[in-house]
Scaffold this active site. Structure first.
Site, PDB file in Angstrom:
ATOM      1  N   ALA A 126     -10.898   9.431  -9.250  1.00 55.17           N
ATOM      2  CA  ALA A 126     -10.211   8.376  -9.997  1.00 55.17           C
ATOM      3  C   ALA A 126     -10.700   8.298 -11.448  1.00 55.17           C
ATOM      4  CB  ALA A 126     -10.423   7.035  -9.294  1.00 55.17           C
ATOM      5  N   LYS A 170     -16.498   5.506 -13.517  1.00 53.17           N
ATOM      6  CA  LYS A 170     -15.080   5.112 -13.627  1.00 53.17           C
ATOM      7  C   LYS A 170     -14.918   4.045 -14.709  1.00 53.17           C
ATOM      8  CE  LYS A 170     -14.092   4.138  -9.137  1.00 53.17           C
ATOM      9  NZ  LYS A 170     -13.347   3.960  -7.865  1.00 53.17           N
ATOM     10  N   GLU A 190      -1.158  -8.022  -2.781  1.00 50.85           N
ATOM     11  CA  GLU A 190      -0.747  -6.611  -2.830  1.00 50.85           C
ATOM     12  C   GLU A 190       0.311  -6.378  -1.764  1.00 50.85           C
ATOM     13  OE1 GLU A 190      -4.042  -3.794  -3.017  1.00 50.85           O
ATOM     14  OE2 GLU A 190      -3.278  -2.914  -1.184  1.00 50.85           O
TER      15      GLU A 190
HETATM   16  P1  FAD Z   1     -13.094   7.731  -6.386  1.00 47.91           P
HETATM   17  O1  FAD Z   1     -13.550   6.666  -7.282  1.00 47.91           O
HETATM   18  O2  FAD Z   1     -12.593   8.979  -7.003  1.00 47.91           O
HETATM   19  O3  FAD Z   1     -14.293   8.049  -5.376  1.00 47.91           O
HETATM   20  C1  FAD Z   1     -14.075   8.824  -4.210  1.00 47.91           C
HETATM   21  C2  FAD Z   1     -15.417   9.290  -3.665  1.00 47.91           C
HETATM   22  O4  FAD Z   1     -15.982  10.284  -4.522  1.00 47.91           O
HETATM   23  C3  FAD Z   1     -16.496   8.202  -3.601  1.00 47.91           C
HETATM   24  O5  FAD Z   1     -17.315   8.483  -2.488  1.00 47.91           O
HETATM   25  C4  FAD Z   1     -17.256   8.352  -4.899  1.00 47.91           C
HETATM   26  O6  FAD Z   1     -18.580   7.833  -4.798  1.00 47.91           O
HETATM   27  C5  FAD Z   1     -17.215   9.860  -5.080  1.00 47.91           C
HETATM   28  N1  FAD Z   1     -17.141  10.301  -6.481  1.00 47.91           N
HETATM   29  C6  FAD Z   1     -16.474   9.719  -7.492  1.00 47.91           C
HETATM   30  N2  FAD Z   1     -16.576  10.470  -8.605  1.00 47.91           N
HETATM   31  C7  FAD Z   1     -17.311  11.569  -8.283  1.00 47.91           C
HETATM   32  C8  FAD Z   1     -17.744  12.734  -8.986  1.00 47.91           C
HETATM   33  N3  FAD Z   1     -17.454  12.903 -10.280  1.00 47.91           N
HETATM   34  N4  FAD Z   1     -18.477  13.658  -8.326  1.00 47.91           N
HETATM   35  C9  FAD Z   1     -18.798  13.489  -6.996  1.00 47.91           C
HETATM   36  N5  FAD Z   1     -18.407  12.387  -6.286  1.00 47.91           N
HETATM   37  C10 FAD Z   1     -17.681  11.456  -6.912  1.00 47.91           C
HETATM   38  N6  FAD Z   1      -5.023   4.610  -1.378  1.00 47.91           N
HETATM   39  C11 FAD Z   1      -3.734   5.031  -1.543  1.00 47.91           C
HETATM   40  O7  FAD Z   1      -3.397   6.143  -1.139  1.00 47.91           O
HETATM   41  N7  FAD Z   1      -2.799   4.234  -2.140  1.00 47.91           N
HETATM   42  C12 FAD Z   1      -3.097   3.000  -2.616  1.00 47.91           C
HETATM   43  O8  FAD Z   1      -2.218   2.314  -3.148  1.00 47.91           O
HETATM   44  C13 FAD Z   1      -4.432   2.523  -2.471  1.00 47.91           C
HETATM   45  N8  FAD Z   1      -4.809   1.319  -2.948  1.00 47.91           N
HETATM   46  C14 FAD Z   1      -6.128   0.911  -2.855  1.00 47.91           C
HETATM   47  C15 FAD Z   1      -6.516  -0.312  -3.435  1.00 47.91           C
HETATM   48  C16 FAD Z   1      -7.846  -0.735  -3.366  1.00 47.91           C
HETATM   49  C17 FAD Z   1      -8.260  -2.049  -4.021  1.00 47.91           C
HETATM   50  C18 FAD Z   1      -8.817   0.055  -2.677  1.00 47.91           C
HETATM   51  C19 FAD Z   1     -10.241  -0.406  -2.552  1.00 47.91           C
HETATM   52  C20 FAD Z   1      -8.435   1.270  -2.095  1.00 47.91           C
HETATM   53  C21 FAD Z   1      -7.097   1.718  -2.186  1.00 47.91           C
HETATM   54  N9  FAD Z   1      -6.691   2.954  -1.669  1.00 47.91           N
HETATM   55  C22 FAD Z   1      -5.386   3.379  -1.821  1.00 47.91           C
HETATM   56  C23 FAD Z   1      -7.633   3.787  -0.931  1.00 47.91           C
HETATM   57  C24 FAD Z   1      -8.383   4.795  -1.841  1.00 47.91           C
HETATM   58  O9  FAD Z   1      -7.473   5.739  -2.332  1.00 47.91           O
HETATM   59  C25 FAD Z   1      -9.463   5.443  -1.002  1.00 47.91           C
HETATM   60  O10 FAD Z   1     -10.476   4.518  -0.685  1.00 47.91           O
HETATM   61  C26 FAD Z   1     -10.050   6.761  -1.543  1.00 47.91           C
HETATM   62  O11 FAD Z   1     -10.770   7.376  -0.471  1.00 47.91           O
HETATM   63  C27 FAD Z   1     -11.019   6.595  -2.702  1.00 47.91           C
HETATM   64  O12 FAD Z   1     -10.373   6.213  -3.825  1.00 47.91           O
HETATM   65  P2  FAD Z   1     -11.223   5.848  -5.159  1.00 47.91           P
HETATM   66  O13 FAD Z   1     -10.242   5.630  -6.230  1.00 47.91           O
HETATM   67  O14 FAD Z   1     -12.188   4.780  -4.868  1.00 47.91           O
HETATM   68  O15 FAD Z   1     -11.953   7.230  -5.383  1.00 47.91           O
END
Ligand code: FAD
Length: 317
Positions: free
Chosen positions: A145, A199, A19
């Site tokens: 997400a 997700k 990445e």
């Molecule tokens: P989600 O899956 O939306 O989850 C976020 C939180 O909400 C979690 O605690 C989850 O348990 C909770 N949740 C999910 N759905 C619900 C719901 N319906 N109701 C209540 N709670 C819920 N960040 C960037 O800005 N740019 C990047 O390019 C980037 N790349 C990344 C690549 C990887 C492989 C990883 C692991 C992380 C990356 N991140 C990046 C960081 C990421 O954006 C953060 O970790 C962010 O805080 C969570 O993203 P997520 O997509 O996991 O969120």
């Protein structure tokens, strides 16, 4: 080609991927190529490009008023993906975040990816911007997400926000993030797993994990996912420790543990040169065990530097 097709084609052999971050505003593409070129001998089938949302700054004007300024340090994810596909003939995997985007803006960027022949997208919520403390979605955007994944799935079915046309259906392979040590906002592992499954049910084809230093955490995570009925590939994320301050910085930023055995090794080091070596050796051992376990891909977080990753990959691929 889709990430999951690359995995299928590899027939159980572990692939190498990494990445990169877009360079800071004002830097050139050459900075990126200089880091990617040394890693191309390991035949990465895909390269991820992170997305960095805007930050707000407040600037005091000569008349005493405060002006809110929007800045973005690392723009250019879309252009970089196009450049990578063109220069290396590998699949670029742009990251796409909820933060800062309305659904219309999301649709437009996905249309751009599609025009450019990009087949994959890693969908993420994104973190809070520094000035806000907690994550706030765009009022016309997505909060999680899983919602963003659903928008991509809709487009894959020809359902755009304001019209439907099957001829315009995209065909993106969708990746999402997973957290072996749980997402920091989650109250516990089970709740985090519940939302991860949501997700995947929304349409994710594969999971890439947060970095970790204790393989057992990854193995336990995979077990818990499988027991919960999550069957998609789970790609481990690896980042070699390279400077002593990582002992505190990495847990702080990524909300992960560093095993005591590694901490003790790092603390023994007299300078960052020896820390760098310990980091490489730890990653090699970690990756060997992950390959034996049968992981589909080893995905390295390069953070803009490739020398240590090259040395690790040379031992493994
Ligand atoms: P989600 O899956 O939306 O989850 C976020 C939180 O909400 C979690 O605690 C989850 O348990 C909770 N949740 C999910 N759905 C619900 C719901 N319906 N109701 C209540 N709670 C819920 N960040 C960037 O800005 N740019 C990047 O390019 C980037 N790349 C990344 C690549 C990887 C492989 C990883 C692991 C992380 C990356 N991140 C990046 C960081 C990421 O954006 C953060 O970790 C962010 O805080 C969570 O993203 P997520 O997509 O996991 O969120």
């Amino acid at each position: 080609m889709k990430v999951i097709k690359h995995i299928e084609k590899a027939k159980g052999n572990t692939l190498f991927s990494f990445e990169i971050l877009p360079p800071k505003k004002g830097e050139t593409l050459q900075t990126i190529f200089a880091n990617i070129d040394p890693l191309m001998e390991f035949n990465p089938p895909f390269i991820d490009v992170t997305y960095h949302r805007e930050e707000y700054e407040y600037k005091e004007l000569p008349n005493g008023l405060i002006q809110k300024i929007v800045t973005r340090k690392r723009p250019g994810t879309v252009g970089i993906c196009a450049a990578l596909q063109h220069r290396y003939g590998v699949d670029a995997v742009p990251h796409l975040i909820c933060g800062g985007f309305s659904k219309e803006e999301t649709e437009n960027i996905l249309i751009d990816f599609n025009f450019l022949g990009i087949d994959n997208v890693l969908v993420l919520r994104g973190d809070a911007i520094k000035s806000e403390g907690a994550f706030h979605p765009n009022v016309q955007g997505h909060s999680y997400a899983s919602e963003l994944a659903r928008q991509v799935v809709d487009m894959n079915q020809g359902k755009y926000l304001h019209e439907e046309y099957s001829q315009g259906a995209t065909d993106f392979c969708i990746g999402v993030a997973g957290y072996p040590e749980k997402h920091f906002e989650s109250p516990n592992l089970d709740t985090d797993l519940y939302y991860l499954k949501k997700k995947v049910n929304a349409g994710a084809d594969y999971i890439v994990t947060q970095l970790f230093y204790n393989n057992q955490k990854y193995f336990d995570f995979v077990d818990r996912c499988r027991k919960a009925g999550i069957t998609v590939p789970i790609i481990p994320g690896i980042k070699p420790v390279s400077v002593k301050k990582h002992i505190t910085v990495l847990p702080n930023i990524f909300h992960i543990d560093i095993p005591q055995e590694l901490v003790l090794e790092l603390e023994k080091c007299k300078d960052n040169k020896s820390v760098y070596e310990v980091g490489i050796e730890w990653s090699i051992q970690q990756c060997r065990e992950l390959i034996d376990y049968g992981v589909p891909v080893l995905h390295f977080y390069s953070m803009g530097r490739s020398e240590n990753i090259k040395r690790i990959a040379k031992e493994l691929f």
